[in-house]
Scaffold this active site. Structure first.
Site, short mmCIF file in Angstrom:
data_model
loop_
_atom_site.label_atom_id
_atom_site.label_comp_id
_atom_site.label_asym_id
_atom_site.label_seq_id
_atom_site.Cartn_x
_atom_site.Cartn_y
_atom_site.Cartn_z
N ASN A 1 0.87 -1.18 0.00
CA ASN A 1 0.00 0.00 0.00
C ASN A 1 0.91 1.22 0.00
O ASN A 1 1.49 1.56 1.02
CB ASN A 1 -0.89 -0.05 1.26
CG ASN A 1 -1.69 1.22 1.46
OD1 ASN A 1 -1.80 2.05 0.55
ND2 ASN A 1 -2.27 1.37 2.65
N LYS B 1 0.09 4.24 -0.28
CA LYS B 1 -0.56 5.42 0.31
C LYS B 1 -0.36 6.63 -0.62
O LYS B 1 -0.30 6.45 -1.84
CB LYS B 1 -0.03 5.67 1.72
CG LYS B 1 -0.13 4.39 2.58
CD LYS B 1 0.10 4.58 4.04
CE LYS B 1 -0.07 3.25 4.75
NZ LYS B 1 0.10 3.34 6.20
N HIS C 1 -9.29 1.09 5.17
CA HIS C 1 -8.01 1.27 5.85
C HIS C 1 -8.18 2.24 7.02
O HIS C 1 -8.99 3.17 6.93
CB HIS C 1 -6.99 1.83 4.85
CG HIS C 1 -5.61 1.85 5.41
ND1 HIS C 1 -5.16 2.84 6.25
CD2 HIS C 1 -4.58 0.97 5.28
CE1 HIS C 1 -3.92 2.58 6.61
NE2 HIS C 1 -3.54 1.46 6.03
N GLU D 1 -6.56 4.67 8.03
CA GLU D 1 -6.38 6.10 7.70
C GLU D 1 -7.65 6.67 7.07
O GLU D 1 -7.99 7.83 7.28
CB GLU D 1 -5.16 6.26 6.78
CG GLU D 1 -3.86 6.10 7.57
CD GLU D 1 -2.71 5.49 6.78
OE1 GLU D 1 -2.74 5.50 5.54
OE2 GLU D 1 -1.77 4.98 7.44
N GLU E 1 -5.01 -4.99 10.93
CA GLU E 1 -4.02 -3.93 11.09
C GLU E 1 -4.29 -3.17 12.38
O GLU E 1 -5.10 -2.23 12.41
CB GLU E 1 -4.11 -2.96 9.92
CG GLU E 1 -3.83 -3.60 8.58
CD GLU E 1 -3.26 -2.60 7.58
OE1 GLU E 1 -2.17 -2.87 7.07
OE2 GLU E 1 -3.88 -1.55 7.36
N GLY F 1 2.60 2.41 10.69
CA GLY F 1 3.50 3.55 10.49
C GLY F 1 4.24 4.00 11.73
O GLY F 1 4.84 5.06 11.75
N SER G 1 3.73 -1.91 10.27
CA SER G 1 5.18 -1.90 10.45
C SER G 1 5.87 -3.22 10.10
O SER G 1 6.84 -3.62 10.74
CB SER G 1 5.54 -1.46 11.88
OG SER G 1 5.08 -0.13 12.11
P1 PGA Z 1 3.00 0.43 7.57
O1 PGA Z 1 1.50 0.57 7.02
O2 PGA Z 1 3.55 -0.83 7.01
O3 PGA Z 1 3.70 1.65 7.08
O4 PGA Z 1 2.90 0.38 9.06
C1 PGA Z 1 0.68 -0.55 6.90
C2 PGA Z 1 -0.63 -0.15 6.32
O5 PGA Z 1 -1.09 0.96 6.62
O6 PGA Z 1 -1.24 -0.90 5.55
#
Ligand code: PGA
Length: 253
Positions: A9, A11, A94, A96, A166, A172, A213
């Site tokens: 992803n 983003k 997601h 976010e 997640e 992140g 992460s």
């Molecule tokens: P990250 O994000 O690997 O940067 O923690 C994972 C995600 O949001 O799918």
């Protein structure tokens, strides 16, 4: 036996030129890895260019979102059949999107039905916040997200859904969940909830990914657990070496 899936992803990162540069490496290096379903989810504007590059590569393409209406006066949105023109997958719900753009289990559900209707493979994200984790309500939160997010899906379509667990506190932050904790949620919370919704056989066919992460350094710890069927990777998917190593680690031995 569930085929592992690793999705990147990206983003809101990379211009079309930057996306092309990364994919020129990935199309070769990821293309060589067998036994894992590989998916890239670039920003919308890079999708047509990347779709062309990925033709015949064995690497799938996904969008990071979609809208549930078929067409019309919805400024700024992208319809399911527009995504389907280029992609095979779509990320839905997601954290976010839930946090910054007001998505709810109800909108997740509408998007899920819209994605399934046009034949996209949805990657539905669930997970608890830090506060919910600390309060010990992970199971309750995730169960509710699944019950409401996946409502009304017929059991026969269920195996085509991918769920990504997640935990919001791990996204992140560089603070990944432990493999043991993630596996516990997959095995004791998510799969039983899917089983209640769709029956055991269908639930057993659904891939459950871990996200938050994931890096080349910790990927193997997750994939060692049989109920972790792959990963949804954010930050590390922007670096070719990282996502290639993570994908290799997902190959079942
Ligand atoms: P990250 O994000 O690997 O940067 O923690 C994972 C995600 O949001 O799918």
């Amino acid at each position: 036996m569930r085929t592992p899936l690793v999705a990147g992803n990206w983003k809101m990162n990379k211009t079309v030129a930057e996306a092309r540069e990364l994919v020129s490496v990935l199309q070769v290096k990821l293309g060589e890895i067998a036994g894992v379903e590989k998916v890239l989810c670039p920003p919308y504007l890079a999708i047509p260019a990347i779709a062309e590059m990925l033709q015949g590569s064995g690497i799938g393409l996904g969008a990071q979102n979609l809208y549930w209406q078929e067409k019309g006066a919805f400024t700024g949105e992208v319809a399911p059949n527009m995504v389907k023109e280029f992609c095979q997958y779509v990320i839905i719900g997601h954290s976010e999107r839930r946090t910054y753009f007001g998505e709810t289990d109800e909108s997740v559900n509408k998007k899920l039905h819209a994605a399934l209707k046009v034949g996209l493979t949805p990657i539905v994200c669930v997970g608890e916040t830090l506060q919910q984790y600390e309060a010990g309500s992970t199971s309750e939160v995730v169960r509710l997200q699944l019950r409401e997010g996946l409502a009304g899906v017929d059991a026969a379509s269920a195996p085509g859904i991918v769920v990504a667990y997640e935990p919001v506190w791990a996204i992140g932050t560089g603070k990944a969940s432990s493999g043991e904790n993630a596996n516990h949620v997959h095995q004791r919370v998510i799969r039983p909830a899917l089983s209640d919704l769709f029956g055991t056989a269908n639930a057993d066919a659904i891939r459950i990914l871990y996200g938050g992460s994931v890096t080349a350094a910790n990927a193997a710890e997750f994939f060692a657990y049989p109920d972790i069927d792959g990963a949804l990777v954010g930050g590390a998917s922007l670096k070719a070496d990282e996502i290639v190593a993570i994908t290799k680690a997902a190959v079942r031995s």
